[in-house]
Design a protein around this motif. Structure first.
Motif, PDB file in Angstrom:
ATOM      1  N   THR A  24       0.474  -1.326   0.741  1.00  0.00           N
ATOM      2  CA  THR A  24       0.376  -0.380   0.317  1.00  0.00           C
ATOM      3  C   THR A  24       0.891   0.858  -0.335  1.00  0.00           C
ATOM      4  N   SER A  25       0.314   2.439  -0.661  1.00  0.00           N
ATOM      5  CA  SER A  25       1.039   3.708  -0.738  1.00  0.00           C
ATOM      6  C   SER A  25       0.796   4.505  -0.258  1.00  0.00           C
ATOM      7  N   LEU A  26       1.286   5.500   0.906  1.00  0.00           N
ATOM      8  CA  LEU A  26      -0.497   6.317   1.375  1.00  0.00           C
ATOM      9  C   LEU A  26       0.427   7.624   1.165  1.00  0.00           C
ATOM     10  N   THR A  27      -0.093   8.469   0.983  1.00  0.00           N
ATOM     11  CA  THR A  27      -0.455   9.779   0.266  1.00  0.00           C
ATOM     12  C   THR A  27      -1.322  10.673   1.764  1.00  0.00           C
ATOM     13  N   GLN A  28      -1.893   9.658   2.225  1.00  0.00           N
ATOM     14  CA  GLN A  28      -3.159  10.690   3.169  1.00  0.00           C
ATOM     15  C   GLN A  28      -3.211  10.241   4.179  1.00  0.00           C
ATOM     16  N   ASN A  62      -6.164  -0.425   1.695  1.00  0.00           N
ATOM     17  CA  ASN A  62      -5.053  -2.052   0.585  1.00  0.00           C
ATOM     18  C   ASN A  62      -5.126  -0.567  -0.828  1.00  0.00           C
ATOM     19  N   GLY A  63      -3.874  -0.582  -1.286  1.00  0.00           N
ATOM     20  CA  GLY A  63      -3.640  -0.301  -2.783  1.00  0.00           C
ATOM     21  C   GLY A  63      -2.974   1.038  -3.208  1.00  0.00           C
ATOM     22  N   ASN A  64      -2.954   0.929  -4.342  1.00  0.00           N
ATOM     23  CA  ASN A  64      -2.131   1.833  -4.611  1.00  0.00           C
ATOM     24  C   ASN A  64      -3.129   2.471  -5.744  1.00  0.00           C
ATOM     25  N   PRO A  65      -2.892   4.018  -5.090  1.00  0.00           N
ATOM     26  CA  PRO A  65      -3.515   4.705  -4.437  1.00  0.00           C
ATOM     27  C   PRO A  65      -4.000   4.182  -2.969  1.00  0.00           C
ATOM     28  N   ALA A  66      -4.545   3.622  -2.604  1.00  0.00           N
ATOM     29  CA  ALA A  66      -4.741   3.528  -1.107  1.00  0.00           C
ATOM     30  C   ALA A  66      -5.929   3.648  -0.821  1.00  0.00           C
ATOM     31  N   GLN A  67      -7.002   2.631  -0.334  1.00  0.00           N
ATOM     32  CA  GLN A  67      -8.234   2.976  -0.245  1.00  0.00           C
ATOM     33  C   GLN A  67      -8.736   2.134   0.886  1.00  0.00           C
ATOM     34  N   ALA A  68      -9.862   2.587   0.894  1.00  0.00           N
ATOM     35  CA  ALA A  68     -10.588   1.933   2.373  1.00  0.00           C
ATOM     36  C   ALA A  68     -11.690   0.689   2.405  1.00  0.00           C
ATOM     37  N   HIS A  69     -11.346   0.035   3.252  1.00  0.00           N
ATOM     38  CA  HIS A  69     -12.269  -1.063   2.623  1.00  0.00           C
ATOM     39  C   HIS A  69     -12.710  -1.810   3.603  1.00  0.00           C
ATOM     40  N   GLY A  70     -12.233  -1.008   4.984  1.00  0.00           N
ATOM     41  CA  GLY A  70     -13.860  -0.986   6.512  1.00  0.00           C
ATOM     42  C   GLY A  70     -12.894  -0.721   7.077  1.00  0.00           C
ATOM     43  N   VAL A  71     -13.694  -2.163   8.411  1.00  0.00           N
ATOM     44  CA  VAL A  71     -13.040  -1.869  10.223  1.00  0.00           C
ATOM     45  C   VAL A  71     -12.006  -3.081  10.046  1.00  0.00           C
ATOM     46  N   ASN A  72     -10.924  -2.297  10.570  1.00  0.00           N
ATOM     47  CA  ASN A  72      -9.543  -3.904  11.022  1.00  0.00           C
ATOM     48  C   ASN A  72     -10.882  -4.949  12.386  1.00  0.00           C
ATOM     49  N   ILE A  73     -11.617  -4.977  12.192  1.00  0.00           N
ATOM     50  CA  ILE A  73     -12.578  -6.162  12.568  1.00  0.00           C
ATOM     51  C   ILE A  73     -11.873  -7.509  13.527  1.00  0.00           C
ATOM     52  N   GLU A  74     -11.106  -7.983  12.564  1.00  0.00           N
ATOM     53  CA  GLU A  74     -10.136  -9.561  13.161  1.00  0.00           C
ATOM     54  C   GLU A  74      -9.359  -8.348  14.961  1.00  0.00           C
ATOM     55  N   GLY A  75      -8.690  -7.673  13.709  1.00  0.00           N
ATOM     56  CA  GLY A  75      -7.199  -7.140  15.060  1.00  0.00           C
ATOM     57  C   GLY A  75      -8.637  -6.570  16.565  1.00  0.00           C
TER      58      GLY A  75
END
Length: 262
Positions: free
Chosen positions: A171-175, A184-197
């Motif tokens: 993942t490439s984060l610029t924000q 995840n992704g490049n550019p990064a995209q939100a895919h929900g909440v880190n529920i398992e963690g």
């Protein structure tokens, strides 16, 4: 006396607890302080104004406390601080801070830092994080507790990552990334909440549901960020079981300086 291998070079001015171990061919500079039971493996260089706590483990070939990779640095006595019980694997590079920022790079407690991780000048990393191989953190980045950085993830300077966020591989984060968000992704995209963690760390069902509601207000409602902050404040009142978690997400939006991944 500290257990220092015959081939290691430890400056006489360095302050080492009697229980510290220094491996073959490692080098420890004059302005270094190392706490109890910390083990420095072979071929490690620890220099600069570096303070290291207790029960840390440094694997071979890491460079700890070197000058910042910043052309503005002009020899000022900036610092690196490392807390307790951290594991720092092979070929990591941690730099000291700069006077243009806090003057210190810091790593908290109980972090697992895998091989080839770069922690640049003035970064502020919390506790209980996991950085997988080749995570690359540019200068002035702030990373909260329990964040997971997957392999080859990289973060642009001055970004902030909130507690319990999960950053996927490459993942490439610029924000900025709000707390609890999985992306995840490049550019990064939100895919929900880190529920398992969150489940693994003992968050209740009510807290997780409240975090999911807050996520939807930020990412799925079509609200502007200002409107989302107002909606989150109302949700805090309506959902006392998750008020603390919702508040942390709302307050993060108020401190984001580069905008959020959205």
């Amino acid at each position: 006396m500290a257990k220092i291998h015959a081939t290691a070079i430890v400056d006489a001015k360095a302050q080492l607890d009697d229980s510290v171990e220094i491996g073959p061919y490692s080098i420890v500079g004059p302005n270094v302080v190392i706490g109890a039971r910390t083990v420095v493996g072979p071929h490690v260089v620890i220099e600069g104004n570096t303070t290291i706590g207790c029960d840390n483990k440094f694997f071979q070939f890491s460079s700890i406390g070197a000058a910042p990779q910043d052309k503005k640095w002009n020899g000022e006595p900036t610092r690196l601080t490392i807390g307790d019980r951290n594991t720092i694997r092979e070929f990591c590079t941690f730099n000291t801070g700069t006077v243009q920022d806090k003057g210190v790079t810091s790593l908290g407690n109980d972090n697992w830092i895998s091989a080839y991780v770069h922690l640049a000048h003035d970064c502020q990393v919390g506790s209980n994080t996991i950085f997988s191989n080749n995570a690359q953190i540019a200068g002035h980045v702030e990373i909260g507790d329990w964040v997971i950085m997957s392999g080859f993830a990289n973060v642009h300077q001055f970004c902030k990552i909130g507690a319990h966020a999960f950053v996927g591989m490459s993942t490439s984060l610029t924000q900025d990334v709000p707390p609890f968000v999985l992306l995840n992704g490049n550019p990064a995209q939100a895919h929900g909440v880190n529920i398992e963690g969150l489940k693994r760390r003992g968050f209740t069902r009510e807290q997780i549901n409240g975090i999911r509601t807050a996520y939807k207000l930020i990412y799925r409602s079509g609200l502007t960020l200002e409107e989302a902050k107002t909606a989150l404040q109302e949700e805090e009142i309506a959902n006392p079981a998750a008020a603390e978690q919702i508040r942390s997400m709302r307050e993060f939006l108020g401190t984001a300086t580069r905008g959020i991944v959205r």
